[in-house]
Design a protein around this motif. Structure first.
Motif, PDB file in Angstrom:
ATOM      1  N   PHE A  32       0.868  -1.167   0.000  1.00  8.97           N
ATOM      2  CA  PHE A  32       0.000   0.000   0.000  1.00  8.97           C
ATOM      3  C   PHE A  32       0.910   1.224   0.000  1.00  8.97           C
ATOM      4  O   PHE A  32       1.656   1.440   0.948  1.00  8.97           O
ATOM      5  CB  PHE A  32      -0.880   0.029   1.253  1.00  8.97           C
ATOM      6  CG  PHE A  32      -1.835  -1.140   1.355  1.00  8.97           C
ATOM      7  CD1 PHE A  32      -3.141  -1.009   0.915  1.00  8.97           C
ATOM      8  CD2 PHE A  32      -1.426  -2.349   1.895  1.00  8.97           C
ATOM      9  CE1 PHE A  32      -4.026  -2.075   1.015  1.00  8.97           C
ATOM     10  CE2 PHE A  32      -2.302  -3.419   1.997  1.00  8.97           C
ATOM     11  CZ  PHE A  32      -3.606  -3.279   1.558  1.00  8.97           C
ATOM     12  N   LYS A  33       0.861   2.001  -1.068  1.00  7.14           N
ATOM     13  CA  LYS A  33       1.656   3.222  -1.177  1.00  7.14           C
ATOM     14  C   LYS A  33       0.718   4.396  -0.875  1.00  7.14           C
ATOM     15  O   LYS A  33      -0.179   4.704  -1.643  1.00  7.14           O
ATOM     16  CB  LYS A  33       2.221   3.356  -2.589  1.00  7.14           C
ATOM     17  CG  LYS A  33       3.227   4.473  -2.749  1.00  7.14           C
ATOM     18  CD  LYS A  33       3.662   4.692  -4.198  1.00  7.14           C
ATOM     19  CE  LYS A  33       4.194   3.455  -4.869  1.00  7.14           C
ATOM     20  NZ  LYS A  33       4.676   3.726  -6.255  1.00  7.14           N
ATOM     21  N   VAL A  34       0.921   5.040   0.288  1.00  5.75           N
ATOM     22  CA  VAL A  34       0.047   6.116   0.743  1.00  5.75           C
ATOM     23  C   VAL A  34       0.621   7.460   0.299  1.00  5.75           C
ATOM     24  O   VAL A  34       1.766   7.784   0.610  1.00  5.75           O
ATOM     25  CB  VAL A  34      -0.099   6.084   2.281  1.00  5.75           C
ATOM     26  CG1 VAL A  34      -1.044   7.177   2.755  1.00  5.75           C
ATOM     27  CG2 VAL A  34      -0.571   4.711   2.756  1.00  5.75           C
ATOM     28  N   PHE A  35      -0.186   8.232  -0.435  1.00  6.05           N
ATOM     29  CA  PHE A  35       0.231   9.544  -0.929  1.00  6.05           C
ATOM     30  C   PHE A  35      -0.315  10.650  -0.026  1.00  6.05           C
ATOM     31  O   PHE A  35      -1.283  10.443   0.698  1.00  6.05           O
ATOM     32  CB  PHE A  35      -0.273   9.761  -2.364  1.00  6.05           C
ATOM     33  CG  PHE A  35       0.345   8.820  -3.364  1.00  6.05           C
ATOM     34  CD1 PHE A  35       1.592   9.071  -3.899  1.00  6.05           C
ATOM     35  CD2 PHE A  35      -0.323   7.676  -3.756  1.00  6.05           C
ATOM     36  CE1 PHE A  35       2.162   8.218  -4.819  1.00  6.05           C
ATOM     37  CE2 PHE A  35       0.240   6.799  -4.675  1.00  6.05           C
ATOM     38  CZ  PHE A  35       1.489   7.075  -5.208  1.00  6.05           C
ATOM     39  N   VAL A  36       0.295  11.819  -0.104  1.00  4.63           N
ATOM     40  CA  VAL A  36      -0.115  12.939   0.740  1.00  4.63           C
ATOM     41  C   VAL A  36      -1.524  13.425   0.428  1.00  4.63           C
ATOM     42  O   VAL A  36      -2.158  14.064   1.266  1.00  4.63           O
ATOM     43  CB  VAL A  36       0.882  14.120   0.674  1.00  4.63           C
ATOM     44  CG1 VAL A  36       2.210  13.739   1.265  1.00  4.63           C
ATOM     45  CG2 VAL A  36       1.036  14.624  -0.748  1.00  4.63           C
ATOM     46  N   GLU A  64      -8.853   6.420   4.001  1.00  9.38           N
ATOM     47  CA  GLU A  64      -9.911   6.014   4.937  1.00  9.38           C
ATOM     48  C   GLU A  64     -10.243   4.532   4.773  1.00  9.38           C
ATOM     49  O   GLU A  64     -10.435   3.814   5.753  1.00  9.38           O
ATOM     50  CB  GLU A  64     -11.155   6.875   4.720  1.00  9.38           C
ATOM     51  CG  GLU A  64     -12.207   6.705   5.784  1.00  9.38           C
ATOM     52  CD  GLU A  64     -11.755   7.165   7.162  1.00  9.38           C
ATOM     53  OE1 GLU A  64     -12.261   6.587   8.149  1.00  9.38           O
ATOM     54  OE2 GLU A  64     -10.916   8.065   7.268  1.00  9.38           O
ATOM     55  N   GLU A  65     -10.296   4.057   3.523  1.00  6.60           N
ATOM     56  CA  GLU A  65     -10.545   2.636   3.279  1.00  6.60           C
ATOM     57  C   GLU A  65      -9.429   1.774   3.856  1.00  6.60           C
ATOM     58  O   GLU A  65      -9.695   0.699   4.409  1.00  6.60           O
ATOM     59  CB  GLU A  65     -10.684   2.364   1.783  1.00  6.60           C
ATOM     60  CG  GLU A  65     -11.969   2.884   1.177  1.00  6.60           C
ATOM     61  CD  GLU A  65     -11.999   2.711  -0.319  1.00  6.60           C
ATOM     62  OE1 GLU A  65     -12.644   1.740  -0.790  1.00  6.60           O
ATOM     63  OE2 GLU A  65     -11.368   3.539  -1.018  1.00  6.60           O
ATOM     64  N   LEU A  66      -8.196   2.239   3.743  1.00  8.74           N
ATOM     65  CA  LEU A  66      -7.068   1.519   4.330  1.00  8.74           C
ATOM     66  C   LEU A  66      -7.203   1.470   5.850  1.00  8.74           C
ATOM     67  O   LEU A  66      -7.018   0.429   6.468  1.00  8.74           O
ATOM     68  CB  LEU A  66      -5.743   2.166   3.927  1.00  8.74           C
ATOM     69  CG  LEU A  66      -4.470   1.547   4.525  1.00  8.74           C
ATOM     70  CD1 LEU A  66      -4.338   0.074   4.171  1.00  8.74           C
ATOM     71  CD2 LEU A  66      -3.245   2.329   4.073  1.00  8.74           C
ATOM     72  N   ARG A  67      -7.557   2.599   6.449  1.00 10.14           N
ATOM     73  CA  ARG A  67      -7.743   2.649   7.910  1.00 10.14           C
ATOM     74  C   ARG A  67      -8.853   1.715   8.380  1.00 10.14           C
ATOM     75  O   ARG A  67      -8.792   1.175   9.476  1.00 10.14           O
ATOM     76  CB  ARG A  67      -8.080   4.070   8.351  1.00 10.14           C
ATOM     77  CG  ARG A  67      -6.927   4.997   8.434  1.00 10.14           C
ATOM     78  CD  ARG A  67      -7.348   6.315   9.093  1.00 10.14           C
ATOM     79  NE  ARG A  67      -6.344   7.320   8.876  1.00 10.14           N
ATOM     80  CZ  ARG A  67      -6.506   8.417   8.137  1.00 10.14           C
ATOM     81  NH1 ARG A  67      -7.661   8.666   7.558  1.00 10.14           N
ATOM     82  NH2 ARG A  67      -5.521   9.255   7.979  1.00 10.14           N
ATOM     83  N   ASN A  68      -9.893   1.546   7.546  1.00  9.75           N
ATOM     84  CA  ASN A  68     -11.042   0.736   7.923  1.00  9.75           C
ATOM     85  C   ASN A  68     -10.873  -0.751   7.643  1.00  9.75           C
ATOM     86  O   ASN A  68     -11.772  -1.535   7.944  1.00  9.75           O
ATOM     87  CB  ASN A  68     -12.302   1.252   7.221  1.00  9.75           C
ATOM     88  CG  ASN A  68     -12.737   2.595   7.760  1.00  9.75           C
ATOM     89  OD1 ASN A  68     -12.456   2.951   8.904  1.00  9.75           O
ATOM     90  ND2 ASN A  68     -13.409   3.372   6.930  1.00  9.75           N
TER      91      ASN A  68
END
Length: 91
Positions: A32-36, A64-68
């Motif tokens: 998972f590559k999280v961008f700003v 948010e989907e990643l957090r959930n």
């Protein structure tokens, strides 16, 4: 075209998985590559070679989907299963 800044990476454990798009059971990780800008690019990597498995494609989800996504601090397999399910892979 400007590049988006990467905030962080999140990954699963390397697991032997099977599924459509894989010719045989393969040791893989989901990255998972999280961008700003709060978008997340999700890809599958062959853990042995370190190459992205392009035929599985990539997904774009929100932060948010990643957090959930389901997770358990005492059982990493909960998050692993949810991540591999995004690509229809099972272990």
């Amino acid at each position: 075209m400007s590049k988006k800044a990467i905030l962080k990476y999140v990954t699963t454990n390397g697991l032997m998985v099977t599924g459509e798009g894989l010719n045989k059971p393969t040791l893989c990780k989901v990255w998972f590559k999280v961008f700003v800008d709060d978008t997340v690019e999700v890809t599958v990597e062959n853990t042995y070679t370190g190459n992205t498995i392009r035929r599985l494609g990539k997904k774009i989800i929100s932060r948010e989907e990643l957090r959930n996504m389901p997770e358990d601090p005492y059982n990493s397999m909960v998050f692993n299963k949810a991540a591999f399910d995004l690509f229809g892979l099972s272990f």
